[in-house]
Design an enzyme around this catalytic site. Structure first.
Site, mmCIF file in Angstrom:
data_model
loop_
_atom_site.group_PDB
_atom_site.id
_atom_site.type_symbol
_atom_site.label_atom_id
_atom_site.label_comp_id
_atom_site.label_asym_id
_atom_site.label_seq_id
_atom_site.Cartn_x
_atom_site.Cartn_y
_atom_site.Cartn_z
ATOM 1 N N GLU A 42 0.803 -1.242 0.000
ATOM 2 C CA GLU A 42 0.000 0.000 0.000
ATOM 3 C C GLU A 42 0.825 1.275 0.000
ATOM 4 O OE1 GLU A 42 -2.614 -2.180 3.174
ATOM 5 O OE2 GLU A 42 -0.558 -2.320 2.533
ATOM 6 N N ASP B 254 -1.907 -5.050 3.631
ATOM 7 C CA ASP B 254 -2.006 -5.410 5.050
ATOM 8 C C ASP B 254 -2.888 -6.630 5.277
ATOM 9 O OD1 ASP B 254 -0.309 -3.379 5.763
ATOM 10 O OD2 ASP B 254 -1.904 -1.948 6.214
ATOM 11 N N ASP C 130 -5.408 -7.197 7.320
ATOM 12 C CA ASP C 130 -6.777 -7.077 7.819
ATOM 13 C C ASP C 130 -7.767 -6.985 6.658
ATOM 14 O OD1 ASP C 130 -6.274 -4.584 6.841
ATOM 15 O OD2 ASP C 130 -6.368 -3.547 8.771
ATOM 16 N N GLU D 199 -9.388 -4.479 5.383
ATOM 17 C CA GLU D 199 -9.131 -3.368 4.468
ATOM 18 C C GLU D 199 -8.019 -3.746 3.488
ATOM 19 O OE1 GLU D 199 -11.069 -0.022 3.580
ATOM 20 O OE2 GLU D 199 -11.347 -0.992 5.518
ATOM 21 N N TYR E 261 2.220 -5.358 13.139
ATOM 22 C CA TYR E 261 1.055 -4.641 12.581
ATOM 23 C C TYR E 261 0.242 -3.992 13.693
ATOM 24 C CZ TYR E 261 -2.747 -3.594 9.382
ATOM 25 O OH TYR E 261 -3.684 -2.937 8.619
ATOM 26 N N ARG F 279 -2.878 -2.755 13.776
ATOM 27 C CA ARG F 279 -4.334 -2.913 13.911
ATOM 28 C C ARG F 279 -4.623 -4.353 14.300
ATOM 29 N NH1 ARG F 279 -4.272 0.472 9.167
ATOM 30 N NH2 ARG F 279 -4.877 2.586 9.773
ATOM 31 N N HIS G 67 -3.289 -11.879 14.809
ATOM 32 C CA HIS G 67 -2.235 -12.875 14.944
ATOM 33 C C HIS G 67 -1.390 -12.613 16.185
ATOM 34 C CE1 HIS G 67 -3.079 -14.614 11.041
ATOM 35 N NE2 HIS G 67 -3.107 -13.393 10.535
#
Length: 767
Positions: A9, A82, A84, A86, A287, A289, A332
């Protein structure tokens, strides 16, 4: 021809990953989402199973064209957005736009940007998880439906240019309800009694403080109690010392990081997430989030080694925490440093501070509990039933507290005495040196700060880690909520002190009501909230909003289809909207609040929302409107008093004549000002229009006149033509020539301009 294209991203993430992959891999960034719902119209085909209508934004065309070209030139495309929902949606959109086969395109995920994690992901690719994609689509479609259908209702029934959102509106409701709790709170005073004692057996007379178990409502009761203590015998009825353990807090989740960094570092939720994103993209933390408090076995081992190195083996306590959050989203691991042995990093001050917090929290979570002795002493009175109670706490072994202790919200802090208490035995006599009855006022509920609001949203199951920051940012940007500081106020409280057999009294000044970065609703925020609660009670219901989140989780797990979920929501919601549109537009939620009567004019004083915001006005019996004034910052229609409203009518103020004309102070469209004749001077920060002195007003006026004089003088004139002049304007220097103005080209140096240069600029320029 290169073998592989890896798409992530962000450019920062691409730069970090490129270091870990060899020359056969090219890493490019999509700069976030490359497609979104069409901006024109609803962007959803309701009749065709709520099919989203996606479009590539204009500012992403160039990126998409480059990625399309590169994807055709390589053998393998790896989608590494990523981990998740999104991120999964970004990967799916990339596959669709770049014409990559959904089932065969290699999707790789990792929760830390380290060489070990990247190479492991390359060795274990998977396909795009359509359940996660559909969960993201469901959220995006549902939020667009709510916003698209609710906002026009607000335009018709409340005020134009308003908007509503599913989670945002519920967050505003929380803040409005807290504000009303504060408005309706009636403060009351009572007397809390504290005694200073020492044991009759103790020759050193070591003092300890104990609080009476009962408070008194009035001064008379408190004074009567103090009188009754004269000649009393005080005896220890309980002296208990018991060992307790205090355990370390688990590693950070998104929510707990936002709360703790807000409390300890004073950062806003959006700042925290922005800095954490940078740390993640540099490969410094995992990560950011996540709902999980779990740590990998490798991280636990690294923590053990680091703790043993720094503090010794007795401080190490390797273990894992269990995630309690229901429906924890694709979690995770907790947020932790990528390399535990790395205690410090290079970077901005904010990056260093946030990294240090994450490092300490992670390592402390793997340290042994702290061991404390908690002591309770109860003092009985021979003639009365009340008891004095003292509590103390002594740390015998610091454990994890040697490195880190979790902070608490200001409003959750207790008044426990703490400290070390002397050794006592049941039956010991104690002697008071002083017994003081202190006047204490009850405290209204505190307004939410960002950390406390995130905590409350999480407790209610509203939103997910990725939504807290944008939710808070949105309600502030929409003007429904403001983040504010309030200065503390002073008040006098009475202290009655018994010493020996005499009672003395003194007044003590205390501060109260100080606030920093607290969230308060605006008047329009309260009006919109009231209307939505009146017409859309089910949408504003906390349990309903939390259940929608659970439905998204069920879509992510593949238990239900996203279109069925949306239909179950939309059909009853659409009926509610139709019903609201059909009701009379009496704008009852916006009715003016009558504050009372102005004693000078006999006119009714009302508070309401006007064209330019909240205001107070004077209205005659036949409805004819007279003077009006805007509310000050921090004032609300719902809580403003008649006295406060009348003060607002003090503007404009006449400070007396100056050179035969009145010197006036007022508030206009562009803020508070001083006016003399046709000259206006803005008040500066810290100048209050209601109290500014004549001397200060004259000073501001002189400064403005001087600035205008300097601005009116030409910067350059030319003997060749007196009509050609260079002047200083609001937006910089410009040429004035024969009644017309001409902008100077960017970078032009005024001092080096020649007459010929000016002629050329005039000839080429538009006015």
């Amino acid at each position: 021809m290169q073998e592989n294209l890896v798409i992530v991203e962000s450019p920062a993430k691409a730069k970090t990953i490129e270091k870990f992959l060899g020359k056969d891999y090219m890493v490019k960034s999509s700069f976030g989402h490359i497609r979104d719902l069409a901006k024109k119209g609803l962007g959803i085909n309701i009749e065709n199973e709520f099919e989203p209508v996606y479009e590539i934004p204009e500012d992403k065309r160039k990126v998409v064209d480059e990625l399309s070209r590169l994807s055709r030139e390589v053998k393998t495309v790896w989608l590494a957005s990523d981990e998740d929902r999104e991120g999964e949606a970004i990967a799916w959109h990339l596959a669709k736009v770049l014409n990559l086969p959904i089932d065969r395109t290699k999707r790789i995920v990792f929760h830390e940007i380290t060489q070990r994690a990247i190479l492991a992901a390359i060795e274990n690719p998977r396909s795009i998880d359509l359940n996660l994609v559909n969960a993201q689509q469901a959220r995006r479609v549902l939020d667009r439906l709510v916003g698209f259908e609710l906002s026009p209702v607000l335009w018709k029934k409340v005020r134009p240019a308003l908007s509503a959102g599913r989670v945002q509106s519920v967050a505003v409701r929380l803040i409005v309800e807290r504000e009303r709790d504060i408005i309706n709170f009636n403060t009351s005073a009572q007397y809390r009694v504290v005694g200073q004692f020492y044991s009759s057996e103790d020759t050193s007379k070591t003092l300890f403080k104990a609080t009476l178990s009962q408070a008194f409502a009035t001064r008379q009761e408190a004074e009567a109690f103090l009188h009754s203590c004269v000649g009393e015998r005080f005896t220890i009825s309980k002296a208990e010392e018991k060992p307790v353990q205090r355990f370390a807090a688990p590693p950070f989740t998104t929510s707990t990081l936002q709360q703790e960094a807000g409390r300890k570092l004073g950062m806003s939720v959006s700042q925290i997430m922005s800095v954490a994103q940078k740390l993640y993209e540099q490969g410094l933390i995992t990560y950011m989030r996540t709902d999980s408090v779990n740590l990998s076995q490798m991280a636990i081992t690294q923590c053990k080694n680091e703790i043993t190195r720094l503090f010794g083996a007795k401080y190490s306590y390797p273990h894992n925490f269990k995630t309690k959050t229901k429906g924890a989203q694709e979690a995770h691991e907790a947020i932790r440093p990528s390399y535990i042995e790395r205690q410090e990093i290079e970077g901005t001050a904010a990056e260093k501070r946030l990294y240090e917090l994450i490092w300490k929290r992670t390592v402390a979570s793997q340290m042994v509990p702290a061991e404390l002795d908690r002591t309770t002493i109860v003092v009985d009175m021979s003639k009365r039933s009340e008891q004095f109670v003292a509590q103390g706490e002594v740390v015998r072994f610091d454990g994890f507290m040697r490195l880190y202790s979790e902070s608490v919200d200001e409003d959750a802090q207790s008044e426990s005495e703490g400290g070390i208490l002397p050794k006592m035995e049941v039956g010991d006599s104690v002697i008071p040196t002083t017994i003081t009855a202190m006047e204490r006022y009850s405290v209204a509920p505190t307004r939410y700060n960002e950390a406390a609001l995130v905590k409350r949203l999480e407790e209610l199951g509203i939103g997910r880690p990725s939504t807290y920051a944008p939710t808070i940012t949105t309600i502030i940007n929409r003007g429904y909520v403001v983040k504010q500081n309030r200065d503390g106020q002073k008040r006098q409280v009475l202290h009655l002190t018994l010493s020996g057999d005499k009672i003395s009294e003194k007044m003590v000044t205390e501060s109260y009501g100080k606030e920093k970065n607290r969230l308060a609703p605006t008047d329009i925020g309260m009006v919109v909230n009231d209307y939505l609660e009146m017409q859309f009670a089910s949408i504003m219901d906390y349990h309903f909003t939390a259940n929608v989140e659970k439905e998204f989780d069920r879509v992510a797990e593949g238990e239900i289809t996203w279109t069925d979920m949306i239909r179950d929501f939309y059909d009853p919601f659409h009926k509610l909207v139709d019903g609201a549109v059909g009701t009379q537009s009496d704008r009852s939620v916006q009715s003016a609040r009558v504050l009372g009567v102005d004693p000078k004019t006999g006119l009714t004083v009302k508070a309401r929302i006007g064209r330019y915001g909240p205001m107070v006005e004077l209205v005659s019996e036949d409805g004819e409107k007279g003077q009006f004034a805007s509310l000050k910052k921090g004032q609300l229609i719902e809580s403003i008093t008649l006295e406060e409203a009348l003060e607002l009518f003090a503007l404009p103020r006449n400070l007396g004549d100056l050179d035969g004309e009145p010197l006036m102070v007022g508030v206009g469209k562009f803020g508070p000002y001083v006016r003399h004749g046709k000259t206006f001077a803005s008040l500066q920060k810290g100048d209050d229009p209601y109290t500014v002195s004549r001397e200060r007003a004259e000073e501001l006026l002189k400064e403005t006149i001087e600035k205008q004089r300097v601005a009116s003088e030409p910067l350059r004139t030319f003997p060749e033509d007196s009509a050609m002049v260079v002047k200083s304007g609001q937006y910089g220097p410009y040429i004035a020539y024969n009644g017309k103005n001409y902008r100077l080209p960017k970078g032009t140096k005024v001092e080096s301009l020649s007459y010929t240069d000016c002629q050329r600029i005039v000839a080429k320029s538009k006015k």
